[in-house]
Design a protein around this motif. Structure first.
Motif, PDB file in Angstrom:
ATOM      1  N   ALA A  64       0.824  -1.207   0.000  1.00 33.46           N
ATOM      2  CA  ALA A  64       0.000   0.000   0.000  1.00 33.46           C
ATOM      3  C   ALA A  64       0.861   1.261   0.000  1.00 33.46           C
ATOM      4  O   ALA A  64       1.913   1.318   0.632  1.00 33.46           O
ATOM      5  CB  ALA A  64      -0.927   0.019   1.214  1.00 33.46           C
ATOM      6  N   ASP A  65       0.402   2.259  -0.736  1.00 30.36           N
ATOM      7  CA  ASP A  65       1.062   3.558  -0.697  1.00 30.36           C
ATOM      8  C   ASP A  65       0.878   4.144   0.692  1.00 30.36           C
ATOM      9  O   ASP A  65      -0.114   3.887   1.367  1.00 30.36           O
ATOM     10  CB  ASP A  65       0.445   4.504  -1.737  1.00 30.36           C
ATOM     11  N   GLY A  66       1.834   4.932   1.112  1.00 26.59           N
ATOM     12  CA  GLY A  66       1.721   5.593   2.402  1.00 26.59           C
ATOM     13  C   GLY A  66       2.348   4.828   3.554  1.00 26.59           C
ATOM     14  O   GLY A  66       2.410   5.338   4.662  1.00 26.59           O
ATOM     15  N   ILE A  67       2.814   3.621   3.321  1.00 26.09           N
ATOM     16  CA  ILE A  67       3.495   2.871   4.379  1.00 26.09           C
ATOM     17  C   ILE A  67       4.961   3.274   4.360  1.00 26.09           C
ATOM     18  O   ILE A  67       5.650   3.132   3.353  1.00 26.09           O
ATOM     19  CB  ILE A  67       3.358   1.353   4.182  1.00 26.09           C
ATOM     20  N   THR A  68       5.436   3.807   5.480  1.00 24.55           N
ATOM     21  CA  THR A  68       6.842   4.171   5.590  1.00 24.55           C
ATOM     22  C   THR A  68       7.657   2.904   5.777  1.00 24.55           C
ATOM     23  O   THR A  68       7.296   2.040   6.573  1.00 24.55           O
ATOM     24  CB  THR A  68       7.053   5.131   6.776  1.00 24.55           C
ATOM     25  N   ARG A  69       8.756   2.796   5.057  1.00 26.78           N
ATOM     26  CA  ARG A  69       9.586   1.601   5.111  1.00 26.78           C
ATOM     27  C   ARG A  69      10.989   1.957   5.604  1.00 26.78           C
ATOM     28  O   ARG A  69      11.537   2.981   5.213  1.00 26.78           O
ATOM     29  CB  ARG A  69       9.654   0.967   3.723  1.00 26.78           C
TER      30      ARG A  69
END
Length: 142
Positions: free
Chosen positions: A122-127
């Motif tokens: 998903a977009d928006g997940i900080t990695r």
């Protein structure tokens, strides 16, 4: 390939089948509960190609569904393998391999049972590449 549990009390060695190691992901309820994770990474290897290196006496067996045994380290709780006694293959828990198996998953089963909150892409997940000793994220070097 060699694998071991979290505490190192149990270790095994396995040789992939001649067709190569086929890794799969399983999101069935049983695997999610047994691994406390949204999916389990598994790979089937011939039973004759699997051997305990140490700690078999430290394993416990739980029959999670009729005829399916899960072998756990009784010290740390890591699930080592699953098996159907009498079948020719055992199921390795790929996350316990000590080295990269050199292949990637080819299937993901029981997607209908995957938790709704689990969306790794998903977009928006900080990695972050790592997690620091003080509980802080460590950014990837660019």
């Amino acid at each position: 390939m060699q694998g071991s549990c979290l505490c190192g009390a149990v270790a095994y060695e396995a040789t992939p089948p001649s067709s190569g190691l086929q890794i799969g992901l399983c999101s069935c309820r049983s695997c999610r509960k047994a691994h406390a994770a949204p999916a389990n990474a598994y790979a089937s290897v011939p039973r004759k190609n699997f051997r305990w290196l140490r700690g078999q006496d430290k394993t416990s067996i739980y029959e999670s569904s009729p005829g399916k045994n899960r072998h756990f380290c009784s010290v740390c709780g890591s699930q080592i393998i699953a098996e159907h006694p009498g079948e020719t293959n055992v199921l390795l828990r790929v996350a316990l391999l000590d080295d990269d198996p050199g292949t990637r998953p080819v299937e993901h089963i029981f997607l209908g049972q995957r938790p709704a909150w689990c969306d790794w892409d998903a977009d928006g997940i900080t990695r972050y590449e790592e997690w620091g000793p003080e509980g802080e994220p460590v950014a990837k070097d660019t």
